[in-house]
Write an enzyme that holds these catalytic residues in place. Structure first.
Site, PDB file in Angstrom:
ATOM      1  N   GLY A  13      12.462 -33.785 -14.069  1.00  0.00           N
ATOM      2  CA  GLY A  13      13.555 -34.709 -13.818  1.00  0.00           C
ATOM      3  C   GLY A  13      13.450 -36.001 -14.592  1.00  0.00           C
ATOM      4  N   HIS A  47      17.143 -32.195 -13.012  1.00  0.00           N
ATOM      5  CA  HIS A  47      18.085 -33.239 -12.605  1.00  0.00           C
ATOM      6  C   HIS A  47      17.863 -34.551 -13.345  1.00  0.00           C
ATOM      7  CE1 HIS A  47      14.897 -35.201 -10.193  1.00  0.00           C
ATOM      8  NE2 HIS A  47      14.534 -33.969  -9.883  1.00  0.00           N
ATOM      9  N   ASP A  48      18.953 -35.214 -13.651  1.00  0.00           N
ATOM     10  CA  ASP A  48      18.976 -36.566 -14.214  1.00  0.00           C
ATOM     11  C   ASP A  48      18.437 -36.656 -15.635  1.00  0.00           C
ATOM     12  OD1 ASP A  48      19.871 -38.024 -11.694  1.00  0.00           O
ATOM     13  OD2 ASP A  48      18.034 -37.087 -10.981  1.00  0.00           O
TER      14      ASP A  48
END
Length: 265
Positions: free
Chosen positions: A138, A120-121
Site C-alpha cells: 500500500g 491500495h493507495d
C-alpha cells in the site's frame, strides 16, 4: 457494444459503446469504462472504478477490488486508471483507503504483466513496466518509465524513482533513487550505477547522462562526505541540469530513507 451474452454487467455500470466484454466477465456498479477498452473473459471489475480509453483488462484479472486492509469498513474509495494500459492475466489492483486520499491511481501506457499486484493507495505514473508477479504494497509511488522486475516485492510507503530499473526477485524496503539500476533484498540491496541504456532509449543526451554519472559518484561513492554535503556539492556542480536537481530533491523529500549502497561498498 460487443458484449458476450454470458458477461454479467450491472445496470449502473457505464460503458462506452465501443467497449468489448468477453465471456463470463463481471462488471459491477460504479464502474465507468471509456472508448475502445477491452475486458476479456472471466475478468472482474469492481467499483467505484474509472477506466480510460484503449485499456486491456486480461482474463482473470481483478480490477478495483476492496483494499486488503483490516481497517477498511466499506468506505466509498476508488480506483482511477488512465489510457492505453495493459493489465494482464490474474493481475489485481485495489481501490484506496481513507488513510490516504481514498484513491489508487494508475497513469497511461503502463504494462502490468501476469500476476502483478497493486495495493491500495498506490500511485503509478506513465510508461511503467511491472514484470510477472511484481508486487506493490500500500501507498507505494512509482515514477514514470520505471521498470520493476519479476517477483519484486516493494514495502508500503516506498517510492520508486522515475527511469529506475529494479532487477528481478528484489525486496525493496527503502526508496529507490531515480535513474539507477538496483537489485537485491533489503540490507543486501545494491545500486550498480546509472541506468544508461534505459536513459539512452528514452532520448537522454550524452551530456545529461554524463552529468548524472558524475553526480552519482559524488552522492554514492564519496564516503568521506556526509550525505547532506554530497547532495550540496552535486547541487552546486550541476545547477542547470534538471535531472541532477530532481535526484537531489528525491533524497531530500524521502521519509523512509533511500537505498545508498553500491556494488563497491
Amino acid at each position: 457494444m460487443p458484449i458476450h451474452p454470458t458477461a454479467v454487467i450491472d445496470k449502473k455500470a457505464e460503458l462506452d459503446s465501443s467497449v468489448t466484454v468477453g465471456p463470463y466477465a463481471v462488471i459491477e456498479a460504479g464502474v465507468r469504462i471509456d472508448a475502445d477498452s477491452r475486458v476479456e473473459a472471466h475478468a472482474v471489475v469492481n467499483g467505484p472504478t474509472t477506466i480510460g480509453r484503449r485499456n486491456l483488462i486480461s482474463s482473470f484479472a481483478t480490477v478495483g477490488g476492496a483494499p486488503q486492509d483490516l481497517s477498511y469498513k466499506g468506505e466509498p474509495t476508488e480506483l482511477i486508471i488512465g489510457d492505453d494500459n495493459q493489465i494482464r492475466e490474474y493481475a489485481s489492483i485495489h481501490r484506496g483507503t481513507t488513510h490516504d486520499e481514498g484513491k489508487t491511481i494508475i497513469g497511461d501506457h503502463n504494462l502490468l504483466m501476469a500476476y502483478t499486484h497493486v495495493a491500495h493507495d498506490c500511485r503509478i505514473g506513465n510508461h511503467v513496466i511491472m514484470a510477472n508477479v511484481a508486487t506493490l504494497a500500500g501507498h507505494v509511488e512509482v515514477g514514470d518509465r520505471a521498470s520493476i522486475g519479476g517477483l519484486v516485492a516493494v514495502h508500503q510507503f516506498c517510492r520508486i524513482g522515475k527511469f529506475s530499473y529494479i532487477g528481478g526477485v528484489s525486496g525493496i524496503s527503502l526508496d529507490v533513487p531515480p535513474y539507477v539500476i538496483l537489485a537485491g533484498t533489503r540490507n543486501r540491496t545494491r545500486i550498480s550505477g546509472i541506468n544508461k541504456i534505459g536513459l539512452k532509449r528514452n532520448g537522454f543526451d550524452r551530456e545529461t547522462i554524463s552529468n548524472l554519472e558524475n553526480a552519482f559518484r559524488i552522492i554514492f561513492r564519496t564516503p568521506e562526505l556526509l550525505m547532506k554535503d554530497a547532495l550540496e556539492q552535486a547541487r552546486s556542480e550541476f545547477p542547470s541540469c534538471p535531472e541532477v536537481q530532481y535526484l537531489i530533491k528525491f533524497f531530500e523529500q524521502s521519509k523512509r530513507g533511500v537505498v545508498k549502497r553500491t556494488v563497491e561498498d
